[in-house]
Scaffold this motif. Structure first.
Motif, PDB file in Angstrom:
ATOM      1  N   THR A 595     -22.253 -22.858  27.163  1.00 29.17           N
ATOM      2  CA  THR A 595     -20.883 -22.891  26.675  1.00 29.17           C
ATOM      3  C   THR A 595     -20.905 -23.496  25.288  1.00 29.17           C
ATOM      4  O   THR A 595     -21.417 -24.593  25.104  1.00 29.17           O
ATOM      5  CB  THR A 595     -20.013 -23.769  27.599  1.00 29.17           C
ATOM      6  OG1 THR A 595     -20.187 -23.303  28.924  1.00 29.17           O
ATOM      7  CG2 THR A 595     -18.555 -23.681  27.206  1.00 29.17           C
ATOM      8  N   PRO A 692      -5.818 -28.269  22.627  1.00 27.89           N
ATOM      9  CA  PRO A 692      -5.854 -29.510  23.412  1.00 27.89           C
ATOM     10  C   PRO A 692      -7.291 -29.943  23.720  1.00 27.89           C
ATOM     11  O   PRO A 692      -8.174 -29.108  23.884  1.00 27.89           O
ATOM     12  CB  PRO A 692      -5.135 -29.131  24.715  1.00 27.89           C
ATOM     13  CG  PRO A 692      -4.469 -27.834  24.444  1.00 27.89           C
ATOM     14  CD  PRO A 692      -5.226 -27.160  23.365  1.00 27.89           C
ATOM     15  N   TYR A 694      -9.739 -32.532  26.184  1.00 27.36           N
ATOM     16  CA  TYR A 694      -9.676 -33.162  27.504  1.00 27.36           C
ATOM     17  C   TYR A 694     -10.727 -34.247  27.723  1.00 27.36           C
ATOM     18  O   TYR A 694     -11.070 -34.567  28.848  1.00 27.36           O
ATOM     19  CB  TYR A 694      -9.795 -32.083  28.587  1.00 27.36           C
ATOM     20  CG  TYR A 694      -8.494 -31.362  28.849  1.00 27.36           C
ATOM     21  CD1 TYR A 694      -7.700 -31.698  29.933  1.00 27.36           C
ATOM     22  CD2 TYR A 694      -8.049 -30.359  28.001  1.00 27.36           C
ATOM     23  CE1 TYR A 694      -6.508 -31.055  30.176  1.00 27.36           C
ATOM     24  CE2 TYR A 694      -6.855 -29.711  28.231  1.00 27.36           C
ATOM     25  CZ  TYR A 694      -6.088 -30.056  29.328  1.00 27.36           C
ATOM     26  OH  TYR A 694      -4.900 -29.425  29.570  1.00 27.36           O
ATOM     27  N   GLY A 697     -11.017 -40.926  29.232  1.00 22.68           N
ATOM     28  CA  GLY A 697     -10.707 -41.291  30.607  1.00 22.68           C
ATOM     29  C   GLY A 697     -11.968 -41.395  31.451  1.00 22.68           C
ATOM     30  O   GLY A 697     -12.950 -42.004  31.034  1.00 22.68           O
ATOM     31  N   PHE A 698     -11.952 -40.764  32.593  1.00 22.62           N
ATOM     32  CA  PHE A 698     -13.112 -40.827  33.481  1.00 22.62           C
ATOM     33  C   PHE A 698     -14.235 -39.880  33.045  1.00 22.62           C
ATOM     34  O   PHE A 698     -15.306 -39.895  33.627  1.00 22.62           O
ATOM     35  CB  PHE A 698     -12.695 -40.440  34.906  1.00 22.62           C
ATOM     36  CG  PHE A 698     -11.963 -41.521  35.656  1.00 22.62           C
ATOM     37  CD1 PHE A 698     -12.519 -42.786  35.811  1.00 22.62           C
ATOM     38  CD2 PHE A 698     -10.724 -41.288  36.221  1.00 22.62           C
ATOM     39  CE1 PHE A 698     -11.854 -43.786  36.512  1.00 22.62           C
ATOM     40  CE2 PHE A 698     -10.051 -42.287  36.928  1.00 22.62           C
ATOM     41  CZ  PHE A 698     -10.617 -43.531  37.072  1.00 22.62           C
ATOM     42  N   TRP A 699     -13.967 -39.035  32.050  1.00 22.28           N
ATOM     43  CA  TRP A 699     -14.889 -37.928  31.804  1.00 22.28           C
ATOM     44  C   TRP A 699     -15.972 -38.257  30.795  1.00 22.28           C
ATOM     45  O   TRP A 699     -15.700 -38.797  29.735  1.00 22.28           O
ATOM     46  CB  TRP A 699     -14.118 -36.683  31.346  1.00 22.28           C
ATOM     47  CG  TRP A 699     -12.886 -36.477  32.157  1.00 22.28           C
ATOM     48  CD1 TRP A 699     -11.613 -36.360  31.703  1.00 22.28           C
ATOM     49  CD2 TRP A 699     -12.793 -36.387  33.594  1.00 22.28           C
ATOM     50  NE1 TRP A 699     -10.744 -36.206  32.752  1.00 22.28           N
ATOM     51  CE2 TRP A 699     -11.432 -36.221  33.922  1.00 22.28           C
ATOM     52  CE3 TRP A 699     -13.722 -36.444  34.615  1.00 22.28           C
ATOM     53  CZ2 TRP A 699     -10.984 -36.109  35.245  1.00 22.28           C
ATOM     54  CZ3 TRP A 699     -13.284 -36.336  35.934  1.00 22.28           C
ATOM     55  CH2 TRP A 699     -11.939 -36.160  36.229  1.00 22.28           C
ATOM     56  N   THR A 700     -17.170 -37.893  31.130  1.00 21.40           N
ATOM     57  CA  THR A 700     -18.265 -38.078  30.183  1.00 21.40           C
ATOM     58  C   THR A 700     -18.453 -36.841  29.313  1.00 21.40           C
ATOM     59  O   THR A 700     -19.121 -36.888  28.301  1.00 21.40           O
ATOM     60  CB  THR A 700     -19.588 -38.375  30.915  1.00 21.40           C
ATOM     61  OG1 THR A 700     -19.818 -37.324  31.840  1.00 21.40           O
ATOM     62  CG2 THR A 700     -19.505 -39.681  31.663  1.00 21.40           C
ATOM     63  N   SER A 701     -17.888 -35.708  29.716  1.00 22.39           N
ATOM     64  CA  SER A 701     -17.840 -34.532  28.848  1.00 22.39           C
ATOM     65  C   SER A 701     -16.540 -33.814  29.165  1.00 22.39           C
ATOM     66  O   SER A 701     -15.906 -34.092  30.184  1.00 22.39           O
ATOM     67  CB  SER A 701     -19.044 -33.618  29.115  1.00 22.39           C
ATOM     68  OG  SER A 701     -19.014 -33.153  30.441  1.00 22.39           O
ATOM     69  N   ASP A 702     -16.150 -32.910  28.298  1.00 22.48           N
ATOM     70  CA  ASP A 702     -14.841 -32.282  28.460  1.00 22.48           C
ATOM     71  C   ASP A 702     -14.777 -31.427  29.722  1.00 22.48           C
ATOM     72  O   ASP A 702     -15.522 -30.458  29.842  1.00 22.48           O
ATOM     73  CB  ASP A 702     -14.534 -31.382  27.254  1.00 22.48           C
ATOM     74  CG  ASP A 702     -14.307 -32.193  26.003  1.00 22.48           C
ATOM     75  OD1 ASP A 702     -14.774 -33.350  25.966  1.00 22.48           O
ATOM     76  OD2 ASP A 702     -13.660 -31.693  25.073  1.00 22.48           O
ATOM     77  N   PRO A 703     -13.881 -31.767  30.634  1.00 24.05           N
ATOM     78  CA  PRO A 703     -13.770 -30.957  31.850  1.00 24.05           C
ATOM     79  C   PRO A 703     -13.097 -29.610  31.583  1.00 24.05           C
ATOM     80  O   PRO A 703     -13.345 -28.636  32.289  1.00 24.05           O
ATOM     81  CB  PRO A 703     -12.902 -31.811  32.779  1.00 24.05           C
ATOM     82  CG  PRO A 703     -12.188 -32.770  31.902  1.00 24.05           C
ATOM     83  CD  PRO A 703     -13.018 -32.962  30.668  1.00 24.05           C
ATOM     84  N   ILE A 704     -12.239 -29.578  30.569  1.00 23.12           N
ATOM     85  CA  ILE A 704     -11.584 -28.331  30.173  1.00 23.12           C
ATOM     86  C   ILE A 704     -11.942 -28.115  28.717  1.00 23.12           C
ATOM     87  O   ILE A 704     -11.814 -29.022  27.900  1.00 23.12           O
ATOM     88  CB  ILE A 704     -10.041 -28.437  30.268  1.00 23.12           C
ATOM     89  CG1 ILE A 704      -9.586 -28.896  31.656  1.00 23.12           C
ATOM     90  CG2 ILE A 704      -9.376 -27.110  29.845  1.00 23.12           C
ATOM     91  CD1 ILE A 704      -9.555 -27.839  32.714  1.00 23.12           C
ATOM     92  N   LEU A 705     -12.404 -26.919  28.424  1.00 26.17           N
ATOM     93  CA  LEU A 705     -12.856 -26.659  27.073  1.00 26.17           C
ATOM     94  C   LEU A 705     -12.309 -25.301  26.637  1.00 26.17           C
ATOM     95  O   LEU A 705     -12.705 -24.265  27.156  1.00 26.17           O
ATOM     96  CB  LEU A 705     -14.386 -26.658  27.086  1.00 26.17           C
ATOM     97  CG  LEU A 705     -15.130 -26.924  25.799  1.00 26.17           C
ATOM     98  CD1 LEU A 705     -14.711 -28.243  25.181  1.00 26.17           C
ATOM     99  CD2 LEU A 705     -16.621 -26.951  26.096  1.00 26.17           C
ATOM    100  N   TYR A 706     -11.348 -25.345  25.714  1.00 24.90           N
ATOM    101  CA  TYR A 706     -10.804 -24.067  25.221  1.00 24.90           C
ATOM    102  C   TYR A 706     -11.776 -23.428  24.244  1.00 24.90           C
ATOM    103  O   TYR A 706     -12.425 -24.142  23.490  1.00 24.90           O
ATOM    104  CB  TYR A 706      -9.457 -24.306  24.547  1.00 24.90           C
ATOM    105  CG  TYR A 706      -8.338 -24.491  25.535  1.00 24.90           C
ATOM    106  CD1 TYR A 706      -7.803 -23.389  26.185  1.00 24.90           C
ATOM    107  CD2 TYR A 706      -7.837 -25.748  25.821  1.00 24.90           C
ATOM    108  CE1 TYR A 706      -6.776 -23.551  27.113  1.00 24.90           C
ATOM    109  CE2 TYR A 706      -6.816 -25.913  26.738  1.00 24.90           C
ATOM    110  CZ  TYR A 706      -6.287 -24.813  27.377  1.00 24.90           C
ATOM    111  OH  TYR A 706      -5.290 -24.956  28.286  1.00 24.90           O
ATOM    112  N   VAL A 708     -10.682 -21.169  27.407  1.00 19.93           N
ATOM    113  CA  VAL A 708     -11.008 -21.107  28.830  1.00 19.93           C
ATOM    114  C   VAL A 708     -10.974 -19.641  29.227  1.00 19.93           C
ATOM    115  O   VAL A 708      -9.920 -19.016  29.165  1.00 19.93           O
ATOM    116  CB  VAL A 708      -9.995 -21.924  29.655  1.00 19.93           C
ATOM    117  CG1 VAL A 708     -10.260 -21.727  31.144  1.00 19.93           C
ATOM    118  CG2 VAL A 708     -10.065 -23.406  29.299  1.00 19.93           C
TER     119      VAL A 708
END
Lengths: 1060, 488
Positions: A595, A692, A694, A697-706, A708
């Motif tokens: 990705t 946007p 993402y 917070g809790f994320w170490t990498s982007d959980p949503i990546l446009y 999409v």
């Protein structure tokens, strides 16, 4: 015309006459110590005839018998002697240092005594004593009123200079750097943001080769810098590089230097050496904790021990007696049975770093001009595996006299910088070096499975990578190519006998491109890795025209007037390619990522300034200066772009008063005061939509990546801009006094300055319920009170021996008075808690987080619920301010002892007060690694109070309560951020050097000096286990926040300098 | 001569000034070429669906809800603290990201609504308007359900109102119904604007999607009408609204993740944090009714051979020891409103209406269980579900009261773990209604059950209205939201 011809003819014949009456002069020039002066200029007065002294101070020159010789040499009083056959000229050192000329704003040269504000200069000698590759580090302890924060001892680590406290909450607080009249970029192209992930990003002052520097002048106050307008509020570092100007005319001067130093990690934490990996006194081979059994008891472990019959030893308790089973060794294909042992994983990991700096410089001055050409090469290998820096610097400068009036010149610098780094905090590359249990053989056990380099073997879960695996698979690199320099044309003419005009046009360019790569290789954190390629090209053009009129009105008054225009134009283009999930290992390239997203950004900005500077002096006693500058900045909103900033300064030489002049022991006394207003522009944009993100917070990498699934979306960006934005304004005044006594043997300089900064521009955090996160607007004010004190003394001075002392004391009180309405604090970096922030009523910045629960008296309360596991232990209270980052004072001192050809210099720095969040220290306790967790068997009473006000008497621990220590350190204190706050006062021996100049009698043809040095030797600090100067961030939070930060280094080296 | 020099100097200066820094030129230099200053609503709406699903419904709020409702046990760090009721439940930073995401969604939805309303750039784009209104109602309801009285009437005006006042939950709920009614009305209108197409991540944006959005709106009306049952029970309305909603799974409102550029939040939470252990009390509930889902809900932690269940409220803070969820996958969808939820709502309404509608309640419950059993990450067949219904459930539905209890327990089990927020809402509503159907076993609940989520720290630190309402955060243990019998 006719008159000119007559003059010419007269001179011509007179000349012939002179020539006919010439004698050959053979003389010698020596200094007051009797040493020959090399390169002194000897000129026949009233002619162009001249020569320079040779290596032994001798000179030969034909001169008219009744003529006069003018002998001059930098740093010595110019002398005139009548022509004799064999003159011996003794040059006297110019002790009137205060007549010395300093470079001030826009390259204006002024007598030091005329200045109504503080400037401090540092000589190249002092800078290069220990061969540091980083300019900021070599300034530490040598200037008052400035705080230099270095983040680590890694090659190329960011460091920043902050002069007289901070003016901006979230913006840039570092000074403007001006090299040879050209303002250049010194800040990092990217901020490290909250500094909880990723690697450090070097600041661009790193491209400057300290070896190229002739002198540094620091304009500390706004009055000194006001001519630079919008960029003046943080002070200015004016750097003059080496040129052929100072060289004696005639033959070329070649200097070669080579410095080699060896670096070592500056501190090793104290580890407990009794307890093994595990929790609850049980060996647990994949735990990050060292709350296991005694290391010596490992063979008795029911599951892994050799002394107990179990499935691992085939139920044979005799086969591996005294040994225990390490699953990681089995994975690595080694014999899993080992004897329990204590490993020093920290010391085994760090290597000896090597820094080698080589430089060669060629300079020559002729009647028509001068030139200088230099090359420098710095090769650094860090103390951590796979870190290092390579830097190549090339510079050239030349100046030529085109005619009587015109001078043309240029200065050009090229730098290539290549740095291999590591990451800190949540991406801590070296987390495992700090955190490995003493029972685990981190270096000895291979870091990957045999035949599969991408499956790590590690002592813990792969939240962090194995540091040895990191060295082979992760990459944090930055490569910079940079050119900066300028060309100028100068026109100088005498309008009348008393009036001269000097017009100069200078066009400069500062252009750099940096490419960054952050790669977590295939297999990192047990996943498929990610790559981030990003970079920027930044070009700055600077056009500067100045006209100076110098007018000796009469014997008493002199006027110096300057008008000018400056256009500064900057363009930036940056790119970002982010790829996740490599298909396979070994090819950590964006083309191997499954990705990929990309973005770019372009921007332009221009500042146009018109300015004037008027200086009026009366006798040699009173000096008045007035400046005004109007800046027009493109980055501000329409119709709000033009701003005017004035300054005024007054210098009064008290020692010129006849009453004081009579006092013998007062050499020089001066009072000075100044007032200035300067601004700092922000960046205004119309509100916009953006893709946007993402992360966080809790994320170490982007959980949503446009995009999409090939679909994009854009929402209103959550940072908005106030169309009424105006520049932030700093009003400052300054008082100072200089006193030189006993023929300059003792000198004091004191400055008090006050800055009131209003209308700070920052992204004011908005209540989330407004639907946006922040509004870029004016809000808030800070004030800074600064006391600076400089002492210079020469307690001993004899023919052979001298002792010089230079002390710099700074006390900077930087208070946040106000933030935007409703805003109590702003986040500068860190985690949710703890974080570094600016808060009203606090000094800037502070550390904020969970406090101990306390009673009204501020005493720590303990849990009195007997059923609670934390019975008798402290409790978490409300969050609050935990500590101030700013020290109470900084004291730097340099002693130089010179005996004949040997000089010994030592620079000490004492930082008193200030605190930091030391995540690593807290984690050493949490993991059960620190020495303070060594005792786990005796009882303890936590130092606290009960709700009724009595002292805590609840005893925990001991034979019946074996888990109490683990509960305390691992569960209770680990949730109280205040526990992680440490004072980080320190005393450091910044530099220690011994320099030996080989005497002329040994090496008559060249100047050779040898230099032995040591740098950054820590003598004492309040902070346990770690160096107080390792921290996260290249921005305003630097120095206050540390978590798996990279360590500092001490270095020892040798330097050689040859001039011929 | 001199005058000419001065003149030419001035002229040069003037030219220099004009070519270097006129306002127009400076505007041009400062132009933001990287980001657009305007945007059509179709491109805005897409992320509002994503963010509503991922950031609001799917992640932090759901994670904490799942701890409080014992779908999961927090075994590490923040989740552990939430489990042992230390700091996290009362801290304003805990839900701050979600708080901001909610209001950010609401502001962007307001932008869409304004653009599509009278006088806006896309006036007459009724479908986009309707979708925005329904999503507004949805976000607003989650906000007030979890946080109670919150800023609303003065909210969403950045740079104009810095400190919005707090509105009552009752007033906000009346707004929610208005948005839903208007949304359904607008979606029912004809428009010349194109369909969302692939920009619609929930229903695919084809011609059929519009009727599904309307059904979603009606389903939400059923949900929120039921929510207010402790205040004003309107079970007939619930049934009416539900009857205009989903008729099968294909119509339910869910966000599907592709597993690469969009990753299911619980899966991402596991891979990035690994803070959850398998809940002992949930396991016990499943075992006690011999529920086959016990086999598919849990699995051992990586590297472990057996499932150790984490004791609720009293786990050790250790990773990779307790069992973990087995239904967490990288593509597990986030349900904004599932078909089984709709059938559960119907079933509850029928059961509450009494014996006359008990058969209808049974029917709905059966449909709900079948739907829940056949979720992709549960994987039972319709036959499995029906078998379970007949053997383990049907026998319990002897009276409306018994049926009601079974319906709510089944709903609780079916909501594991993706619908934790609704499970948490139901629990609080049932408690307010005196229906203690779901037994939670965290011993700390005796005085530390979080009756609500705290306000976000972005308001607590900048908005005195919220700051005073927040106090020290301990109100979460004492004050219920309005619809659960509280006062704010």
């Amino acid at each position: 015309m006719k008159r000119k011809l007559t003059m010419f003819l007269t001179l011509f014949f007179l000349g012939i006459g002179i020539i006919s009456a010439q004698t050959q002069v053979r003389g010698i020039v020596v200094d007051d110590a009797g040493e020959p002066v090399i390169g002194a200029t000897i000129q026949v007065k009233g002619t162009a005839q001249g020569t320079v002294t040779d290596i032994d101070g001798n000179f030969t020159l034909p001169a008219p018998a009744n003529g006069t010789l003018v002998i001059s040499y930098v740093g010595y009083r110019t002398q005139e002697v009548a022509v004799t056959a064999n003159p011996r000229v003794v040059l006297v050192q110019d002790t009137e240092l205060l007549d010395e000329v300093v470079v001030t704003a826009l390259g204006i040269r002024r007598e030091r005594k005329a200045l109504g504000y503080a400037v401090q200069d540092v000589s190249s000698e002092s800078l290069q004593r220990t061969g540091s590759a980083d300019l900021a580090k070599s300034l530490q302890g040598k200037v008052s009123g400035i705080d230099i924060k270095s983040t680590s001892g890694m090659p190329g680590a960011s460091s920043q200079i902050v002069i007289r406290g901070a003016r901006s909450f979230t913006g840039d607080n570092t000074p403007l750097y001006v090299i040879d009249g050209m303002p250049i970029a010194s800040t990092a192209a990217y901020s490290t943001g909250s500094s909880v992930t990723g690697s450090d990003i070097s600041n661009r002052a790193l491209d400057i080769n300290p070896n190229d520097i002739e002198s540094i002048n620091i304009l500390k106050g706004q009055a000194a810098a006001a001519l630079y307008g919008l960029r003046a509020s943080n002070g200015v570092v004016i750097i003059t590089t080496k040129s052929g100007k100072g060289v004696a005319k005639g033959k070329p001067v070649i200097s070669v230097n080579q410095t080699t130093s060896f670096e070592q990690v500056s501190r090793t934490p104290d580890y407990q050496q009794t307890w093994a990996q595990g929790i609850d006194r049980n060996y647990s081979p994949n735990s990050s904790m060292a709350w296991g059994p005694k290391i010596s008891d490992l063979p008795n472990n029911p599951t892994y021990g050799g002394n107990v019959a179990n499935s691992r030893n085939g139920n044979d308790a005799t086969k591996y007696k005294g040994m225990y089973f390490v699953p990681q060794r089995e994975k690595a294909g080694l014999d899993p049975w080992v004897l329990p042992q204590v490993y020093n994983n920290w010391d085994e990991y760090y290597q000896t770093g090597i820094t080698s700096t080589s430089g060669v410089n060629l300079s020559q001055a002729t009647d028509k001009g001068n030139f200088s050409f230099g090359l420098g090469y710095t090769d650094q290998e860090g103390i951590a595996l796979n870190t290092g820096m390579n830097r190549i610097n090339a510079k050239a400068a030349a100046e030529t006299q085109l005619s009587d009036h015109f001078t043309l010149g240029f200065s050009a610098n090229y730098a290539i910088t290549d740095i291999d780094k590591l990451s800190g905090a949540n991406d801590g590359s070296l987390a495992g070096v700090l955190g490995a249990p003493s029972s685990y053989d981190l270096k000895g056990i291979p870091f990957h499975i045999p035949g599969d380099p991408y499956t790590q073997i590690y002592y813990r879960s792969l939240t962090f990578d194995n540091p040895y695996w990191v060295a082979k698979n992760n990459t944090f690199n930055e490569k910079t190519n940079r050119f900066f320099g300028n060309g100028y044309l100068q026109y100088a003419t005498k309008l009348t006998e008393a009036m001269s005009l000097d017009v100069k046009y200078q066009l400069g360019l500062d252009n750099y491109t940096t490419h960054y790569q952050d790669i977590f290789g295939y297999g990192s954190k047990g996943a498929k890795g990610e790559i981030n390629n990003y970079g920027i090209t930044r070009s700055a053009y600077n056009s500067l025209v100045t006209a100076v009129l110098d007018w000796h009105i009469n014997d008493d008054f002199r006027l110096n007037a300057l008008v000018g225009n400056e256009i500064n134009h900057i363009t930036r283009k940056s790119y970002d390619q982010y790829g996740t999930e490599f298909n396979f290992g070994g090819w950590n390239h964006v083309n191997n990522a499954n990705t990929v997203t990309a973005s770019e950004s372009q921007s332009r900005e221009r500042t146009v300034g018109f300015f004037t500077n008027l200086e009026l002096s009366w006798q040699n006693m009173l000096y008045l200066g007035v400046t005004g500058r109007n800046d027009i900045a493109s980055t501000m909103p329409r119709d709000n772009r033009s701003f005017f900033y004035p300054s005024t300064s007054l210098s009064f030489i008290v020692s010129e008063l006849s009453a004081i002049k009579e006092i013998d022991w007062i050499t020089f006394a001066k009072l000075r005061t100044s007032y200035a207003e300067v601004g700092q522009a922000g960046t205004y944009l119309n509100n916009y939509y953006s893709k946007p993100a993402y992360g966080g917070g809790f994320w170490t990498s982007d959980p949503i990546l446009y995009p999409v699934g090939g679909v994009n979306s854009y929402i209103s960006y959550d940072v908005l801009y106030d169309p009424n934005l105006k520049p932030q304004n700093t009003k400052s005044y300054e008082f100072g006094a200089t006193l030189q006594l006993f023929d300059n043997r003792l000198g004091f300089d004191y400055t008090f300055s006050k800055q009131n900064v209003k209308d700070q521009i920052f992204a004011v955090p908005l209540a989330g319920s407004t639907g946006a996160s922040s509004l870029v607007m004016n809000g808030g004010s800070v004030h800074t009170d600064v006391h600076e004190f400089v002492l210079n003394a020469t307690p001993v001075k004899t023919k052979d021996f001298s002792w010089d002392i230079n002390l710099n004391l700074s006390k900077i009180i930087n208070m946040v008075d106000e933030l935007a309405p409703g805003v109590e604090s702003i986040f500068l970096g860190g985690f949710v808690t703890p974080q570094v922030r600016a808060g009203i009523g606090n000094t800037y910045p502070v550390i904020y987080g969970t406090q101990y629960k306390k009673n009204e008296k501020g005493q720590i309360l303990v849990d009195e619920d007997p059923s609670s596991p934390s019975y008798g232990m402290p409790m978490a209270g409300d969050p609050g301010v935990l500590g101030e980052v700013t020290p109470d004072f900084l004291l730097g001192g340099t002693n130089v002892f010179t005996y004949k050809n040997i000089s010994l210099a030592a620079t000490l720095e004492w930082k008193n007060g200030g605190s930091m969040y030391s995540g690593s220290n807290g984690l050493l306790d949490l993991y059960g690694l620190s020495q303070r967790t060594e005792d786990r068997e005796s009882t303890f009473i936590f130092d606290g109070y009960k709700a009724d006000g009595s002292k805590n008497d609840i005893a925990r621990g001991g034979k019946t309560d074996l888990g109490a220590y683990q509960t305390l350190y691992s569960d209770v204190l680990s949730n109280i951020d205040e526990y992680y706050i440490y004072g980080n006062s320190f005393v450091k021996l910044r530099e220690l050097s011994v320099k030996y100049f080989f005497p002329k009698s040994v090496l008559p043809k060249l100047d050779l000096s040898l230099n032995l040095f040591a740098r950054n030797l820590l003598l004492w600090t309040e902070l346990p286990n770690l160096d107080p100067e390792s921290s996260q961030g290249n921005n305003n939070m630097a120095g206050g926040f540390e978590r798996f930060s990279l360590p500092q280094a001490s270095s020892y080296g040798v330097g050689l300098n040859v001039v011929f | 001569m001199k005058k000419n020099i001065i003149k030419s100097f001035l002229l040069t200066g003037l030219i220099l000034f004009n070519i270097s820094c006129s306002e127009n030129l400076m505007d041009d230099l400062n132009k933001n070429v990287n980001d657009p200053e305007n945007m059509s609503t179709r491109l805005i709406l897409t992320d509002l669906m994503t963010s509503t699903a991922f950031s609001v419904t799917g992640s932090d709020l759901a994670f904490y809800s799942s701890v409080y409702i014992e779908h999961n046990v927090g075994i590490y760090n923040q989740s552990y603290n939430a489990e042992i009721r230390s700091n996290e439940p009362t801290s304003s930073t805990t839900y701050n990201n979600s708080w901001n995401a909610l209001y950010s969604n609401l502001r962007n939805l307001k932008i869409v609504i304004e653009k599509c309303s009278e006088g806006g750039e896309e006036e007459g784009n009724f479908h986009n308007l309707g979708i925005a209104q329904i999503l507004t109602a949805y976000n607003l309801a989650i906000l007030t359900d979890l946080m109670g009285d919150v800023p609303w009437s003065e909210a969403l005006q950045p740079g104009i109102i810095f400190t919005p006042v707090i509105d009552s939950q009752e007033d906000i709920y009346s707004n929610i119904f208005t948005f839903l009614n208007e949304g359904i009305e607008n979606l029912s209108k004809e428009t010349t604007f194109p369909l969302l197409g692939t920009q619609d991540f929930i229903y695919g944006g084809n011609a059929a999607s519009i009727s599904k959005w309307i059904k979603f709106g009606n389903g939400l009306k059923a949900r929120y009408t039921m929510r207010l049952s402790a205040k004003t029970p309107k079970y007939d309305d619930v049934i009416t609204f539900a009857s205009s909603s989903f008729t099968n799974k294909s119509e339910e409102a869910k966000f599907v993740y592709n597993g690469t550029t969009s990753i299911s939040p619980f899966y991402k939470f596991f891979t990035d944090r690994n803070y959850f252990g398998a809940s002992k009390s949930l396991n016990e509930k499943l075992i006690s009714r011999n529920d086959p889902r016990d086999e598919v809900f849990f699995k051992p932690a990586p590297g472990q051979s057996a499932i150790e269940f984490a004791p609720n409220g009293l786990p050790s803070q250790v990773q990779n020891r307790y069992g973990i969820s087995a239904i967490t996958t990288n593509t597990a969808p986030t349900y904004l409103m599932s078909y089984h939820e709709l059938e559960f709502l119907k079933a509850e309404a029928y059961a509450r209406k009494g014996a006359a509608s008990l058969t209808l309640a049974r029917e709905s419950l059966k449909k709900a269980i079948v739907a829940a059993f056949t979720k992709p990450n549960i994987g039972f067949t319709v036959a499995d579900a029906e078998d379970y219904f007949n053997t383990s459930v049907a026998g319990r539905l002897t009276s409306p009261e018994a049926a009601l209890q079974e319906i709510m327990v089944q709903k609780y089990l079916a909501f594991y773990e993706e619908e934790a927020i609704e499970a948490y809402n139901d629990y609080r509503r049932l408690t307010a209604m005196g229906n203690n159907f779901i037994q939670l076993s965290n011993p700390l609940n005796s005085n530390k059950f979080p009756h609500r989520f705290t306000y976000g720290s972005s308001d607590v630190t900048t908005n005195e209205n919220v700051r005073s309402a927040y106090g020290d955060g301990s109100y979460v243990y004492t004050e219920k939201v309005w619809w659960a019998g509280g006062s704010r």
